[in-house]
Design a protein around this motif. Structure first.
Motif, mmCIF file in Angstrom:
data_model
loop_
_atom_site.group_PDB
_atom_site.id
_atom_site.type_symbol
_atom_site.label_atom_id
_atom_site.label_comp_id
_atom_site.label_asym_id
_atom_site.label_seq_id
_atom_site.Cartn_x
_atom_site.Cartn_y
_atom_site.Cartn_z
ATOM 1 N N ASP A 25 0.831 -1.196 0.000
ATOM 2 C CA ASP A 25 0.000 0.000 0.000
ATOM 3 C C ASP A 25 0.873 1.257 0.000
ATOM 4 N N ILE A 26 1.914 1.276 0.829
ATOM 5 C CA ILE A 26 2.811 2.431 0.885
ATOM 6 C C ILE A 26 3.546 2.581 -0.446
ATOM 7 N N MET A 27 4.109 1.488 -0.934
ATOM 8 C CA MET A 27 4.918 1.563 -2.153
ATOM 9 C C MET A 27 4.106 2.002 -3.365
ATOM 10 N N LYS A 28 2.841 1.611 -3.442
ATOM 11 C CA LYS A 28 2.055 1.990 -4.630
ATOM 12 C C LYS A 28 1.816 3.497 -4.686
ATOM 13 N N PRO A 32 5.220 2.725 -9.354
ATOM 14 C CA PRO A 32 4.308 1.697 -9.856
ATOM 15 C C PRO A 32 4.676 0.271 -9.433
ATOM 16 N N THR A 33 3.639 -0.525 -9.241
ATOM 17 C CA THR A 33 3.724 -1.970 -9.082
ATOM 18 C C THR A 33 2.981 -2.535 -10.287
ATOM 19 N N TYR A 34 3.455 -3.647 -10.809
ATOM 20 C CA TYR A 34 2.894 -4.185 -12.044
ATOM 21 C C TYR A 34 2.222 -5.532 -11.795
ATOM 22 N N ILE A 35 1.227 -5.827 -12.607
ATOM 23 C CA ILE A 35 0.574 -7.128 -12.553
ATOM 24 C C ILE A 35 1.386 -8.085 -13.419
ATOM 25 N N GLY A 36 1.734 -9.213 -12.834
ATOM 26 C CA GLY A 36 2.506 -10.224 -13.556
ATOM 27 C C GLY A 36 1.746 -11.525 -13.566
ATOM 28 N N ASP A 37 2.447 -12.589 -13.233
ATOM 29 C CA ASP A 37 1.857 -13.914 -13.239
ATOM 30 C C ASP A 37 2.471 -14.718 -12.102
ATOM 31 N N PRO A 59 9.538 -3.480 -8.583
ATOM 32 C CA PRO A 59 10.944 -3.158 -8.819
ATOM 33 C C PRO A 59 11.709 -2.986 -7.501
ATOM 34 N N ASN A 60 12.980 -3.378 -7.488
ATOM 35 C CA ASN A 60 13.816 -3.242 -6.293
ATOM 36 C C ASN A 60 13.796 -1.819 -5.750
ATOM 37 N N ASN A 61 13.797 -0.837 -6.630
ATOM 38 C CA ASN A 61 13.832 0.558 -6.196
ATOM 39 C C ASN A 61 12.639 0.925 -5.316
ATOM 40 N N ASN A 62 11.524 0.260 -5.505
ATOM 41 C CA ASN A 62 10.357 0.549 -4.664
ATOM 42 C C ASN A 62 10.665 0.279 -3.198
ATOM 43 N N TYR A 63 11.464 -0.756 -2.946
ATOM 44 C CA TYR A 63 11.843 -1.065 -1.565
ATOM 45 C C TYR A 63 12.799 -0.014 -1.003
ATOM 46 N N SER A 64 13.650 0.528 -1.858
ATOM 47 C CA SER A 64 14.535 1.618 -1.421
ATOM 48 C C SER A 64 13.717 2.847 -1.064
ATOM 49 N N LEU A 66 10.603 2.819 -0.060
ATOM 50 C CA LEU A 66 9.898 2.481 1.179
ATOM 51 C C LEU A 66 10.807 2.700 2.378
ATOM 52 N N GLU A 67 12.018 2.199 2.314
ATOM 53 C CA GLU A 67 12.958 2.350 3.428
ATOM 54 C C GLU A 67 13.256 3.824 3.693
ATOM 55 N N ALA A 68 13.503 4.591 2.649
ATOM 56 C CA ALA A 68 13.806 6.021 2.810
ATOM 57 C C ALA A 68 12.633 6.763 3.441
ATOM 58 N N TRP A 69 11.416 6.308 3.174
ATOM 59 C CA TRP A 69 10.230 6.957 3.732
ATOM 60 C C TRP A 69 9.962 6.508 5.168
#
Length: 186
Positions: A25-28, A32-37, A59-64, A66-69
């Motif tokens: 929820d925070i990262m979105k 962007p988060t993508y729909i995959g399979d 993407p890995n950057n989303n976690y970065s 999140l951590e920074a926030w």
């Protein structure tokens, strides 16, 4: 979006969720988060710099991001704990997250705005727990009290005129809710 809608319109009285549900929820709200399979191969995704959470591609950057926030919030709460003796439960931390996120697409934004408690019995089981863990290397002693939330959830079940559940998945979340409702004989 369905859960956000229910929270925005005050159609639920509480949420019990996983740490992943909070993180996603925070990262979105940040990237962007993508729909995959579900069948995508983790090793190949990892080499491409992305993670699969069920059928979501993050993407890995989303976690970065999140951590920074989240890290400044952890530091702030730890300082408050040391200076004022405040002991935080997961629901109090999640409320702070919702108050800070300031994004109407966030479930926890609406939960904070509408005073809907959010319980997460395994709060440290994910990237948020990783941020807290790595912060303990810089400054130890941050306390998160789960018992406060058990009492709040069980008391709310006991006091409810009616009780029902919308369950997505199972495991610890489902058991946490069902246990609270055992206090009222089901």
């Amino acid at each position: 979006e369905y859960i956000r809608y229910l929270c925005e319109h005050k159609m639920v009285s509480a949420i019990v969720t996983t740490t992943g549900g909070i993180e996603e929820d925070i990262m979105k709200t940040m990237a962007p988060t993508y729909i995959g399979d579900f069948a995508l191969r983790g090793k190949e995704l990892r080499e491409a710099g992305v993670n699969r959470i069920g059928n979501l591609i993050v993407p890995n950057n989303n976690y970065s991001l999140l951590e920074a926030w989240f890290l400044p919030l952890v530091k702030e709460m730890h300082k408050e704990q040391k200076e004022h003796g405040s002991i935080f439960s997961p629901s109090k931390i999640i409320k702070r997250i919702g108050e800070r996120i300031d994004h109407p697409e966030s479930i926890y934004y609406w939960c904070a705005k509408n005073d809907i408690p959010v319980f997460c019995p395994a709060f440290t089981d994910g990237a948020l727990g990783d941020v807290i863990y790595f912060q303990t290397w810089r400054e130890s002693g941050f306390i998160i009290d789960l018992v406060q939330d058990i009492k709040l959830l069980n008391d709310s079940a006991l006091k409810a005129k009616k009780s029902g559940q919308i369950i997505l998945g199972g495991g610890v979340i489902k058991h946490h809710i069902n246990n609270a409702n055992l206090m009222r004989n089901g």
